[in-house]
Scaffold this motif. Structure first.
Motif, short mmCIF file in Angstrom:
data_model
loop_
_atom_site.label_atom_id
_atom_site.label_comp_id
_atom_site.label_asym_id
_atom_site.label_seq_id
_atom_site.Cartn_x
_atom_site.Cartn_y
_atom_site.Cartn_z
N ARG A 147 -15.38 49.26 31.56
CA ARG A 147 -16.31 48.74 30.55
C ARG A 147 -15.93 49.26 29.17
N VAL A 148 -15.95 48.37 28.19
CA VAL A 148 -15.76 48.73 26.78
C VAL A 148 -17.02 48.33 26.03
N ILE A 149 -17.55 49.27 25.24
CA ILE A 149 -18.74 48.98 24.46
C ILE A 149 -18.46 49.19 22.98
N ALA A 150 -19.33 48.64 22.16
CA ALA A 150 -19.32 48.89 20.72
C ALA A 150 -20.76 48.93 20.25
N ARG A 151 -21.09 49.92 19.43
CA ARG A 151 -22.45 50.04 18.87
C ARG A 151 -22.35 49.91 17.36
N LEU A 152 -23.32 49.23 16.75
CA LEU A 152 -23.25 49.01 15.31
C LEU A 152 -24.64 48.78 14.75
N HIS A 208 -30.43 44.94 21.61
CA HIS A 208 -30.81 45.06 20.20
C HIS A 208 -32.01 46.00 20.16
N PHE A 209 -31.79 47.20 19.64
CA PHE A 209 -32.83 48.20 19.55
C PHE A 209 -33.43 48.17 18.15
N VAL A 210 -34.74 47.98 18.08
CA VAL A 210 -35.42 47.78 16.80
C VAL A 210 -35.84 49.11 16.19
N ASP A 218 -31.86 49.05 12.82
CA ASP A 218 -31.71 48.45 14.15
C ASP A 218 -30.29 48.71 14.64
N GLU A 219 -30.14 48.85 15.95
CA GLU A 219 -28.82 49.04 16.55
C GLU A 219 -28.53 47.92 17.53
#
Length: 199
Positions: free
Chosen positions: A132-137, A158-160, A171-172
């Motif tokens: 698994r590859v993830i990206a957070r922004l 989508h974290f508010v 938000d993330e």
């Protein structure tokens, strides 16, 4: 984990470890608000950029969970420092890594960030056998969202207002791709604007 030997070359780019001679170019990028707008840290002083460079020069291997590799990204034709890419080992048990990238806005629109980030995804799946590859922004970062979509990554969360970053609630968004999805992912050919001396 065995990474490919450095430097890593793509069609137009060279991904390599940072070196002491990158100090001026790194400072010119990291001192700009439009470069750091969606990052946890704001524009850096010369001294702060030098500390960041010293740390980056040590980030060249994934030995244990939690390690991070940070590579400078140069334009192959000229050696100009365009930005950097990150590969972090999130979980050994779950075979997960996280990718990240920071590029100078003067080079936006040429597809360089997409080309470099695609190389990280390839390394994660083909060389490191990740699951698994993830990206957070920051969810407001529309350009980064489009890049991840071009890579074939899907938005999973989508974290508010979940992080207080540089004086505001942000938000993330979280994007991801599985190894089973990688062979079928179609990385869109980046839109390339004409650059003097470049096709």
């Amino acid at each position: 984990m065995p990474l490919p030997p450095f430097p890593i070359k793509t069609r137009r780019l060279v991904l390599r470890p940072y070196a002491a001679e990158d100090a001026d170019q790194l400072y010119r990028a990291q001192s700009r608000e439009d470069v750091t707008q969606y990052l946890y840290w704001g524009p850096r002083t010369r001294e702060e950029a030098e500390v960041a460079l010293a740390d980056r020069m040590t980030r060249t291997a994934l030995t244990v969970e939690g390690d991070r590799v940070i590579l400078a990204v140069d334009l192959a034709d000229t050696g100009e420092l365009l930005g950097e890419v990150h590969l972090a080992w999130i979980s050994e048990e779950h075979r997960t890594v996280e990718i990240g990238y920071i590029f100078h806005p003067d080079y936006a629109g040429y597809g360089y960030a997409t080309e470099a980030a695609a190389q990280l995804v390839r390394i994660a799946f083909d060389d490191l056998d990740m699951h698994r590859v993830i990206a957070r922004l920051d969810a407001d970062n529309a350009a980064s969202t489009r890049l991840l979509e071009r890579l074939g990554m899907r938005k999973e969360a989508h974290f508010v207002r979940n992080e207080f970053v540089r004086g505001r609630w942000a938000d993330e968004a979280v994007f991801a791709m599985l190894d089973s999805e990688w062979p079928s992912a179609r990385v869109a050919e980046p839109f390339v604007r004409g650059l003097p001396g470049h096709a």
